[in-house]
Design an enzyme around this catalytic site. Structure first.
Site, PDB file in Angstrom:
ATOM      1  N   ASP A  17      -7.908   3.522   0.981  1.00 34.08           N
ATOM      2  CA  ASP A  17      -7.127   3.896   2.164  1.00 34.08           C
ATOM      3  C   ASP A  17      -8.024   4.475   3.243  1.00 34.08           C
ATOM      4  OD1 ASP A  17      -5.113   4.570   3.915  1.00 34.08           O
ATOM      5  OD2 ASP A  17      -3.963   5.736   2.448  1.00 34.08           O
TER       6      ASP A  17
ATOM      7  N   ARG B 173      -3.536  -0.435   5.493  1.00 28.13           N
ATOM      8  CA  ARG B 173      -4.083  -1.573   4.738  1.00 28.13           C
ATOM      9  C   ARG B 173      -3.142  -2.758   4.639  1.00 28.13           C
ATOM     10  NH1 ARG B 173      -5.305   1.775  -0.516  1.00 28.13           N
ATOM     11  NH2 ARG B 173      -3.428   2.763   0.284  1.00 28.13           N
TER      12      ARG B 173
ATOM     13  N   CYS C  23       0.861  -1.174   0.000  1.00 29.80           N
ATOM     14  CA  CYS C  23       0.000   0.000   0.000  1.00 29.80           C
ATOM     15  C   CYS C  23       0.900   1.228   0.000  1.00 29.80           C
ATOM     16  CB  CYS C  23      -0.992  -0.005   1.161  1.00 29.80           C
ATOM     17  SG  CYS C  23      -0.284   0.255   2.799  1.00 29.80           S
TER      18      CYS C  23
ATOM     19  N   ASN D  89       2.312   1.667   4.407  1.00 29.23           N
ATOM     20  CA  ASN D  89       2.548   0.456   5.204  1.00 29.23           C
ATOM     21  C   ASN D  89       2.219   0.672   6.677  1.00 29.23           C
ATOM     22  OD1 ASN D  89       5.187  -1.849   6.019  1.00 29.23           O
ATOM     23  ND2 ASN D  89       3.218  -2.368   5.171  1.00 29.23           N
TER      24      ASN D  89
END
Length: 144
Positions: free
Chosen positions: A109, A10, A4, A7
């Site tokens: 996100d 997700r 993602c 970090n």
């Protein structure tokens, strides 16, 4: 390897959920990690991600964000991006797919949202992990 942006939300949730499910299913031939395209190295998993995982009994206190590198991509059987946009950014780097390719949906996100959005994200990732185990990990074992 899950990827993602930072970090912290997700991909760490995906990593820990898949690792948890791998252990539950007694899968010993597969491991998982996560990285961020722009990781907050030295940071920690987001508070709401940790809280959402803790509700399932998954401890994330030892998680530390990692920066994505070409070396990590090359070591990975598959790189799974949370969105098509991230996949497009990395598609020339190796075996890169998106959650949408495997499961039919992007994982947006939740950064900056309330814990309920993180729970929804966790549940989407949990569903994705079930699909990945059934349609990818178990088939990989059959083919090798």
């Amino acid at each position: 390897m899950f990827v993602c942006t930072g970090n912290t939300c997700r991909s760490p949730m995906a990593e820990m959920l898949l690792r948890h499910k791998i252990k539950q299913n007694r899968i010993k031939w597969w491991d998982v990690l996560s990285c961020g395209i722009n990781a907050e190295v030295g940071g920690a998993i987001s508070h709401n991600s940790a809280a959402a995982l803790a509700e399932l009994g998954i401890d994330s206190k030892n998680f530390a964000p990692r920066q994505l590198t070409q070396k990590l991509i090359e070591k990975s059987t598959v790189v799974i991006c949370m969105t098509q946009t991230q996949k497009t950014l990395l598609e020339d780097c190796g075996n890169v797919v998106s959650v949408k390719d495997l499961c039919g949906f992007d994982v947006l996100d939740p950064y900056g949202c309330g814990v309920e959005v993180y729970r929804q994200t966790r549940d989407m990732l949990s569903k994705a992990c079930d699909i990945i185990i059934k349609n990818y990990i178990l088939k990989y074992k059959e083919e090798t």
